[in-house]
Design a protein around this motif. Structure first.
Motif, PDB file in Angstrom:
ATOM      1  N   ILE A   1       0.836  -1.197   0.000  1.00 20.42           N
ATOM      2  CA  ILE A   1       0.000   0.000   0.000  1.00 20.42           C
ATOM      3  C   ILE A   1       0.874   1.250   0.000  1.00 20.42           C
TER       4      ILE A   1
ATOM      5  N   VAL B   1       0.936  -5.044   3.967  1.00 24.18           N
ATOM      6  CA  VAL B   1      -0.120  -5.370   4.918  1.00 24.18           C
ATOM      7  C   VAL B   1      -0.817  -6.651   4.487  1.00 24.18           C
TER       8      VAL B   1
ATOM      9  N   SER C   1      -3.835  -8.773   3.285  1.00 24.70           N
ATOM     10  CA  SER C   1      -5.049  -8.467   2.514  1.00 24.70           C
ATOM     11  C   SER C   1      -6.027  -9.635   2.538  1.00 24.70           C
TER      12      SER C   1
ATOM     13  N   VAL D   1      -6.682   0.526   6.742  1.00 24.35           N
ATOM     14  CA  VAL D   1      -5.703  -0.386   7.336  1.00 24.35           C
ATOM     15  C   VAL D   1      -5.645  -0.143   8.837  1.00 24.35           C
ATOM     16  N   HIS D   2      -5.630  -1.236   9.596  1.00 22.82           N
ATOM     17  CA  HIS D   2      -5.475  -1.153  11.049  1.00 22.82           C
ATOM     18  C   HIS D   2      -4.575  -2.297  11.495  1.00 22.82           C
TER      19      HIS D   2
ATOM     20  N   VAL E   1      -3.290  -4.743   8.856  1.00 25.48           N
ATOM     21  CA  VAL E   1      -4.283  -5.541   8.138  1.00 25.48           C
ATOM     22  C   VAL E   1      -5.232  -4.608   7.385  1.00 25.48           C
ATOM     23  N   ALA E   2      -5.427  -4.873   6.091  1.00 27.62           N
ATOM     24  CA  ALA E   2      -6.444  -4.151   5.319  1.00 27.62           C
ATOM     25  C   ALA E   2      -7.796  -4.689   5.778  1.00 27.62           C
TER      26      ALA E   2
END
Length: 69
Positions: free
Chosen positions: A19, A28, A30, A44-45, A48-49
């Motif tokens: 990303i 990250v 996905s 994203v957090h 992790v998407a």
């Protein structure tokens, strides 16, 4: 407080997305999102998407974060 980061997907791999978040490129997970393609925007957090978002959502998020800084 939890904060999600909006970012543009640059590249997709095996369960991983590269990303671009404000010029910083990151890898990250996905795995939670199906049919993800380069050019899509995601929230994203914690690496992790977690959701696909629209480009309008991404612009609004950027404006809100700039206002906080």
């Amino acid at each position: 407080m939890c904060v999600g980061l909006s970012a543009k997907v640059v590249k997709i791999g095996d369960g991983v997305a590269i990303i671009d978040a404000g010029g910083a490129k990151r890898e990250v997970s996905s795995q939670l999102i199906q049919d993800l393609e380069p050019g899509d925007y995601v929230m994203v957090h914690a690496g992790v998407a977690i959701a696909k978002i629209t480009d309008e959502d991404e612009s609004e998020t950027d404006e809100l974060l700039e206002g906080l800084l």
